[in-house]
Write a protein that holds these residues in place. Structure first.
Motif, PDB file in Angstrom:
ATOM      1  N   ALA A  81       0.833  -1.205   0.000  1.00  0.00           N
ATOM      2  CA  ALA A  81       0.000   0.000   0.000  1.00  0.00           C
ATOM      3  C   ALA A  81       0.869   1.257   0.000  1.00  0.00           C
ATOM      4  O   ALA A  81       2.022   1.242   0.435  1.00  0.00           O
ATOM      5  CB  ALA A  81      -0.920  -0.005   1.212  1.00  0.00           C
ATOM      6  N   ARG A  82       0.299   2.356  -0.494  1.00  0.00           N
ATOM      7  CA  ARG A  82       1.016   3.627  -0.486  1.00  0.00           C
ATOM      8  C   ARG A  82       1.039   4.210   0.920  1.00  0.00           C
ATOM      9  O   ARG A  82       0.188   3.915   1.757  1.00  0.00           O
ATOM     10  CB  ARG A  82       0.347   4.614  -1.438  1.00  0.00           C
ATOM     11  N   ASP A  89      -2.175   5.607   2.436  1.00  0.00           N
ATOM     12  CA  ASP A  89      -3.368   4.777   2.269  1.00  0.00           C
ATOM     13  C   ASP A  89      -3.921   4.186   3.561  1.00  0.00           C
ATOM     14  O   ASP A  89      -4.238   2.987   3.620  1.00  0.00           O
ATOM     15  CB  ASP A  89      -3.087   3.639   1.281  1.00  0.00           C
ATOM     16  N   ARG A 129     -13.349   2.707   0.199  1.00  0.00           N
ATOM     17  CA  ARG A 129     -13.322   3.741  -0.850  1.00  0.00           C
ATOM     18  C   ARG A 129     -14.729   4.005  -1.395  1.00  0.00           C
ATOM     19  O   ARG A 129     -15.107   5.150  -1.651  1.00  0.00           O
ATOM     20  CB  ARG A 129     -12.400   3.304  -1.990  1.00  0.00           C
TER      21      ARG A 129
END
Length: 353
Positions: free
Chosen positions: A264-265, A268, A289
């Motif tokens: 994941a970033r 995030d 989301r």
């Protein structure tokens, strides 16, 4: 003689290193607790998902492999009042996912549960006498707390505001876990449900240190030696580390959780109530989301998860809670013992040089 600038937690809890492995329900089992405690820190066993018999067996397994101090952690929320219309509204919101995945929408909704601390659980504490007992969402009622303290256990609880810290000190805590907004998992908030009251670890810790006389444990966003040293500079007597332990082989995380932690970033994560009905920080996934991380339709804690269970069975990564704090990208592939010692040794080196 310890070189740590503040040894109050070491003295209070009888541990060698001021590193507390956070209790992470679902991810922490006996192996992690044993390894953290044997390394000189404080291993913490989460009990919210365990029956009394399961808890007893886990604690016996831990005791067979370490005599060092351990912590057992409990939730002390109020069980929710049934709201059939609210449950229907929540499931209706999820209906498109049921249709898409071919899940029987009309089947009975599974029950999602987290057990609050009660008299039966307290009997296990009285029987097996862990050195430390910690609580999330405040403290249990006084008669239960008195029974815990009568065993000789030291009592910890999480505060997310200065007001909560003062309340915990006034109501019998021996030390306070200052839980910043960076932390993964469930927010420990209990005096208010206003998320705007939640501030970051390094704003919260010095304010709580100034407001109470008992020692303070910093939690949230601490995954390496820099965080350990910074916490001590702000007046903490120890740190509680959670997400970094999810990278250890002792962590019991799903394949999707394991992958998300590593791919994941950095930005995030979000605080969400979709998975349990109570705010908790995790890595963003599809349902967060598309519905938004917070929903006023999510049933009261811990009931929200029930309607998600059949979806999770079909599309785990999209519908499962992937708890993680904001510092998850700092996680390293180390064993629990190695991580515990590394945090302490390198953190102390930064403080004394």
């Amino acid at each position: 003689m310890s070189q740590w600038p503040d040894t109050r937690i070491l003295d209070l809890l009888g541990i060698e290193l001021p590193i507390i492995q956070a209790p992470m329900a679902g991810a922490t089992g006996a192996a992690m607790v044993i390894a953290a405690s044997n390394a000189g820190g404080l291993g913490s066993m989460p009990a919210a998902l365990l029956s009394t018999d399961q808890l007893r067996e886990e604690l016996k397994a831990i005791r067979a492999q370490t005599q060092r101090p351990i912590n057992v952690n409990f939730f002390c929320h109020q069980p929710p009042v049934a709201n059939e219309q609210g449950a229907r509204d929540w499931k209706n919101l999820l209906e498109p996912y049921y249709r898409e995945l071919g899940v029987d929408f009309d089947a009975p909704t599974p029950v999602s549960n987290r057990a609050p601390f009660d008299s039966a659980t307290c009997e296990v504490i009285e029987e097996l006498r862990p050195q430390v007992v910690s609580f999330h969402f405040g403290l249990p009622e006084k008669s239960l707390l008195d029974r815990v303290k009568a065993t000789g256990a030291k009592v910890l609880s999480s505060a997310t505001t200065v007001e909560e810290a003062i309340w915990l000190e006034q109501n019998g805590c021996d030390a306070i876990i200052a839980m910043g907004n960076e932390a993964g998992g469930h927010r420990g908030m209990f005096l208010s449900d206003d998320l705007s009251s939640q501030v970051g670890t390094f704003a919260l810790v010095p304010q709580i240190v100034d407001a109470v006389k008992i020692p303070v444990i910093a939690a949230g966003g601490i995954s390496d030696a820099r965080g350990v040293a910074a916490a001590f500079m702000l007046g903490a007597s120890a740190v509680q580390v959670g997400t970094a332990y999810l990278f250890t082989p002792e962590a019991k995380v799903s394949a999707s959780h394991h992958k998300a932690l590593r791919t994941a970033r950095e930005s995030d994560t979000a605080v969400t109530n979709l998975f349990t009905g109570r705010p908790a920080r995790g890595i963003l996934n599809r349902v967060m989301r598309e519905l938004g991380p917070m929903s006023d339709k999510a049933p009261a804690f811990p009931l929200a998860g029930g309607a998600l269970m059949p979806l999770r069975a079909k599309g785990e990564a999209d519908f499962s809670n992937l708890w993680a704090g904001q510092a998850f990208p700092l996680g390293k592939e180390l064993s629990t013992a190695e991580l515990t010692r590394k945090l302490a040794e390198e953190g102390l080196a930064k403080l004394i040089h």
